[in-house]
Design a protein around this motif. Sequence first.
Motif, PDB file in Angstrom:
ATOM      1  N   ALA A 122       0.869  -1.180   0.000  1.00 21.19           N
ATOM      2  CA  ALA A 122       0.000   0.000   0.000  1.00 21.19           C
ATOM      3  C   ALA A 122       0.896   1.216   0.000  1.00 21.19           C
ATOM      4  O   ALA A 122       2.069   1.154   0.379  1.00 21.19           O
ATOM      5  CB  ALA A 122      -0.922   0.026   1.218  1.00 21.19           C
ATOM      6  N   SER A 167      -3.303  -3.834   0.927  1.00 22.49           N
ATOM      7  CA  SER A 167      -4.243  -3.339   1.941  1.00 22.49           C
ATOM      8  C   SER A 167      -4.886  -2.023   1.527  1.00 22.49           C
ATOM      9  O   SER A 167      -5.366  -1.271   2.356  1.00 22.49           O
ATOM     10  CB  SER A 167      -3.505  -3.155   3.281  1.00 22.49           C
ATOM     11  N   TYR A 194      -6.565  -7.936   1.272  1.00 27.70           N
ATOM     12  CA  TYR A 194      -7.506  -7.324   2.202  1.00 27.70           C
ATOM     13  C   TYR A 194      -8.774  -7.108   1.384  1.00 27.70           C
ATOM     14  O   TYR A 194      -8.952  -6.086   0.740  1.00 27.70           O
ATOM     15  CB  TYR A 194      -6.990  -5.981   2.697  1.00 27.70           C
ATOM     16  N   PHE A 202     -10.801   2.073  14.173  1.00 25.47           N
ATOM     17  CA  PHE A 202      -9.900   1.220  14.959  1.00 25.47           C
ATOM     18  C   PHE A 202      -8.459   1.188  14.437  1.00 25.47           C
ATOM     19  O   PHE A 202      -7.642   0.462  14.970  1.00 25.47           O
ATOM     20  CB  PHE A 202     -10.459  -0.214  15.023  1.00 25.47           C
ATOM     21  N   ARG A 207      -1.751   4.089  12.733  1.00 24.43           N
ATOM     22  CA  ARG A 207      -1.302   5.291  12.015  1.00 24.43           C
ATOM     23  C   ARG A 207      -0.305   6.073  12.864  1.00 24.43           C
ATOM     24  O   ARG A 207       0.597   6.728  12.316  1.00 24.43           O
ATOM     25  CB  ARG A 207      -2.513   6.133  11.607  1.00 24.43           C
ATOM     26  N   LYS A 250     -11.187  -7.105   7.736  1.00 25.16           N
ATOM     27  CA  LYS A 250     -10.500  -6.229   8.684  1.00 25.16           C
ATOM     28  C   LYS A 250     -11.346  -5.008   8.999  1.00 25.16           C
ATOM     29  O   LYS A 250     -11.906  -4.428   8.072  1.00 25.16           O
ATOM     30  CB  LYS A 250      -9.196  -5.785   8.017  1.00 25.16           C
ATOM     31  N   SER A 276      -5.036  -2.601  15.339  1.00 26.04           N
ATOM     32  CA  SER A 276      -4.369  -1.882  16.428  1.00 26.04           C
ATOM     33  C   SER A 276      -5.340  -1.363  17.489  1.00 26.04           C
ATOM     34  O   SER A 276      -5.056  -1.439  18.683  1.00 26.04           O
ATOM     35  CB  SER A 276      -3.556  -0.721  15.848  1.00 26.04           C
TER      36      SER A 276
HETATM   37  C1  PBG Z   1      -2.935   0.938   5.381  1.00 22.48           C
HETATM   38  C2  PBG Z   1      -3.117   0.000   6.503  1.00 22.48           C
HETATM   39  C3  PBG Z   1      -3.773   0.316   7.684  1.00 22.48           C
HETATM   40  C4  PBG Z   1      -3.710  -0.814   8.488  1.00 22.48           C
HETATM   41  C5  PBG Z   1      -3.026  -1.801   7.783  1.00 22.48           C
HETATM   42  N1  PBG Z   1      -2.673  -1.284   6.543  1.00 22.48           N
HETATM   43  C6  PBG Z   1      -4.365   1.578   8.156  1.00 22.48           C
HETATM   44  C7  PBG Z   1      -5.254   2.335   7.264  1.00 22.48           C
HETATM   45  O1  PBG Z   1      -5.903   1.802   6.362  1.00 22.48           O
HETATM   46  O2  PBG Z   1      -5.302   3.546   7.460  1.00 22.48           O
HETATM   47  C8  PBG Z   1      -4.283  -0.868   9.874  1.00 22.48           C
HETATM   48  C9  PBG Z   1      -3.802  -1.940  10.767  1.00 22.48           C
HETATM   49  C10 PBG Z   1      -4.118  -1.724  12.201  1.00 22.48           C
HETATM   50  O3  PBG Z   1      -4.834  -0.784  12.601  1.00 22.48           O
HETATM   51  O4  PBG Z   1      -3.644  -2.541  12.983  1.00 22.48           O
HETATM   52  N2  PBG Z   1      -2.665   0.449   4.161  1.00 22.48           N
END
Ligand code: PBG
Length: 326
Positions: A122, A167, A194, A202, A207, A250, A276
């Motif tokens: 990503a 993702s 994903y 969440f 971030r 997710k 997270s």
């Molecule tokens: C972004 C990405 C994110 C997560 C994994 N890949 C955050 C987002 O989409 O802003 C989140 C993982 C987590 O919160 O544990 N490509």
Amino acid sequence: MKHPYSRPRRLRSSEAIRQMVSETQLTVKDLIVPLFVSDNPDGREEIPSMPGYYRIGLNRLQAEIDEITALNLPSVLIFVKVPDNLKDNEGKEALNAEGLMQQTVRSIKSWAPELIVMTDVALDPYSTFGHDGIVEDEKILNDSTVELLSLMAVSHAEAGADFVAPSDMMDGRILGIRQSLNNAGFADTGIMSYAAKYASGFYGPFRDALDSAPGFGDKKTYQMDPANSKEAIKEARLDQDEGADILMVKPALPYLDVIGKVKANSLLPVAAYQVSGEYAMIKAASEKNWLDHDAVMMETLLAIKRAGADVIATYFAKEAAKLLNR
Ligand code: PBG
């Protein structure tokens, strides 16, 4: 009192009976360890909103990998923190063969060839805008982003990744990545897509960990609306038809129904990502002694598995493995 013939409590009367009739087994082999790699090679920085979780520099990563393999954990999912001076709108650094992701994959494969290495594909950690795609006039471009993600996936495969894990939620990216991998001679590199990734609150702590929060707006034009679940089946079918090997949902716990529907409506293994914010909630409540940490951790993982997940990416992987290995 009339005695009923059917007494469900008979099957709960001892630990041995409960185990014999248990419908769901969680094992260490189900778990994927997310790894945050620091841009400071000697760094080991705790993420404030993820107590007990660290961003680890390359020079200190081997000890972490040794611990993961000693616990019999089968796989890692790599995310890298990119310094601001290497960020741009097109994520050029993402294609650097000597970039942090590529170096990390090569290092891990040299230390632990059997460990399954998965890479996040990503743009957001590489983007000045913190978005998962190339930005033009505050819009996230789909097709030019897919071209870039396809190159990124090939670069990860060249470094030795076993699976790439897009993702980003751009349309058609599984097809683009699959074709590019095949054309580059990586027909055996897998794709964990994903498939149903929601625009979720969440993700906040993640971030923070990667300094990747969107600079403007939100991610609702590409990540899914939490109100929808039929759409998750549509996304999962598209990704399956485009050549994905594993479909991911997710976040996990707030979307157990989605995990169940995707499992019932596709032929592929289903992964769930306990994200997270899910980790942070449990850590924060148990720091206050409001929840029993280990009990709640294992209950959530078991619930995610019961809902239909075959594999679970979770920041609790090491802690859960320690309990499961006992
Ligand atoms: C972004 C990405 C994110 C997560 C994994 N890949 C955050 C987002 O989409 O802003 C989140 C993982 C987590 O919160 O544990 N490509």
